[in-house]
Design an enzyme around this catalytic site. Sequence first.
Site, PDB file in Angstrom:
ATOM      1  N   LYS A  48       0.829  -1.207   0.000  1.00  0.00           N
ATOM      2  CA  LYS A  48       0.000   0.000   0.000  1.00  0.00           C
ATOM      3  C   LYS A  48       0.860   1.252   0.000  1.00  0.00           C
ATOM      4  O   LYS A  48       0.517   2.259  -0.627  1.00  0.00           O
ATOM      5  CB  LYS A  48      -0.942   0.000   1.207  1.00  0.00           C
ATOM      6  CG  LYS A  48      -1.967  -1.100   1.120  1.00  0.00           C
ATOM      7  CD  LYS A  48      -3.075  -0.962   2.138  1.00  0.00           C
ATOM      8  CE  LYS A  48      -4.108  -2.061   1.917  1.00  0.00           C
ATOM      9  NZ  LYS A  48      -5.249  -1.978   2.835  1.00  0.00           N
ATOM     10  N   LYS A  77      -6.716 -13.496  -5.991  1.00  0.00           N
ATOM     11  CA  LYS A  77      -7.723 -13.704  -4.945  1.00  0.00           C
ATOM     12  C   LYS A  77      -8.992 -12.906  -5.218  1.00  0.00           C
ATOM     13  O   LYS A  77      -8.915 -11.791  -5.728  1.00  0.00           O
ATOM     14  CB  LYS A  77      -7.161 -13.220  -3.597  1.00  0.00           C
ATOM     15  CG  LYS A  77      -6.947 -14.337  -2.606  1.00  0.00           C
ATOM     16  CD  LYS A  77      -6.447 -13.806  -1.289  1.00  0.00           C
ATOM     17  CE  LYS A  77      -7.577 -13.421  -0.358  1.00  0.00           C
ATOM     18  NZ  LYS A  77      -7.147 -13.119   1.003  1.00  0.00           N
ATOM     19  N   LYS A 118     -12.329  -7.456  -2.469  1.00  0.00           N
ATOM     20  CA  LYS A 118     -13.182  -6.277  -2.448  1.00  0.00           C
ATOM     21  C   LYS A 118     -12.535  -5.129  -3.217  1.00  0.00           C
ATOM     22  O   LYS A 118     -13.210  -4.258  -3.769  1.00  0.00           O
ATOM     23  CB  LYS A 118     -13.407  -5.894  -0.977  1.00  0.00           C
ATOM     24  CG  LYS A 118     -13.955  -4.523  -0.709  1.00  0.00           C
ATOM     25  CD  LYS A 118     -15.446  -4.446  -0.948  1.00  0.00           C
ATOM     26  CE  LYS A 118     -15.921  -3.003  -0.777  1.00  0.00           C
ATOM     27  NZ  LYS A 118     -17.248  -2.759  -1.259  1.00  0.00           N
TER      28      LYS A 118
END
Length: 336
Positions: free
Chosen positions: A113, A199, A202
Site C-alpha cells: 500500500k 484472490k 473487495k
Amino acid sequence: MNRKRIVSGIRPTGSVHLGNYLGAIRSAVALQEEHQGFFFIADLHAITDSQDPRALAEHTLTTAALYLACGIDPQRASLFVQSHVAAHSQLARLLGSVTPVGLLKRMIQFKEKAVKQGQEASLGLLDYPVLMASDILLYDADLVPVGEDQKQHLELTRDIAARFNRIYGSAGKEVFHTPEPLLMPEGARVMSLTDGSKKMSKSDLADSSRINLLDSPDVIRAKVKRAKTDSISGLEFDNPQRPEAHNLLSIYQLVSGKTREAVAEECKEMGFGQFKALLAEAIVVHLAPIQERYRQIVEDKTYLLSVLRQGRLEAEAVADATLCRAKESMGFSPVL
Ligand code: TRP
C-alpha cells in the site's frame, strides 16, 4: 472446562463476498461451537484506507448483520464493534512502545500500500499491525484463524507479545498469552471470477470478479455466466494450466457441501456452459437462507443493537482486565 479462545476481525467494507465468507466467516462459525469466540467489526482498521464518514456507521451495522446471518451465534460467541471497546486503541498505544518501526516497514501489506501512497502513507497504515496485535492479545487468544495474507501480521503479534513479556514480564509470569495461527484450509481460498490466479477481493475494481453475499439470484447467474473459462474440454481440479476450472470447481464443492472426489467425478465430462448453470444454482441455493436472515436482522435494528451491546459488555470485561494487567506491568500509576 475452559474453551480455547479465538479472535477474528472483519473490516466493515459494506459488502462481504464469497471469498470472505467461505474463508474467514465460515470457519469462525464452525469454531464457535467448541471455542470461545470474540468476533468484531474492525472499524478502527477500516479508517486506515480512504473511507467515507457518511458510510462507516452503516457499513459497521450491515457487516455485523451479515456475520449474524452467516451463523455467528451471540449465545455462544461475542460479537461487537472494535471502536466500542476502548481498550483496543489503548493497548495499541502501549504495544507501539515495544514495536520496532523497522519490523513494521517490512510488512508486505504495508509495503504494497505504501508504494502507491509514497510520503502520503499514513502512520495509521504503518501502525495497523500493532492495532491488530492489540485486538488479539487483549483476549488472551489461543487461536487466530488467518488466511495467507494475514499470516505475517500474526507472526508480528507473536513477536510483540514476546518482546513485551521479555521486558515487562517477570519470571514465570507472562503478561500476554502468545496466540497460534490457525491456517485456513487451502480449499477455502476463493479466487477472482475474472482471473483464477488472483484472490477474490473487495478492492478489485470489477464487481463482476466477485460474488457478494447479497447479490440477487439474477446477478449471481450473470456473474457466473461471464466468469473466465478456458477452451479445454472436461473439468478438473489442480491443473496449474487451468486456474479458472480449479477455482469454479472449488466454489461448487464448498457451496454444495459435496466432497472433492464427488465433484471431480460429477463434473469431469461437463463443458463450462453446463457446469456454470449448475454452479450458479448451487450458489443461489446456498446463499438464499443467509440473505433471508440478513433481511430479517437489518429490519430488526433493536435486536442487532442489543446483540452488539451484549457483545461489547462481554468483550470489555476481558479486554479491560488485560489492559489493566499490561499497564500495571509497565508501572503506570493506578487510576484514582
Ligand atoms: N487485518 C484483518 C484483515 O484485514 C482484520 C483484522 C483486524 C483481524 N484485527 C484482527 C483478523 C484480529 C484477525 C484478528 O482481514
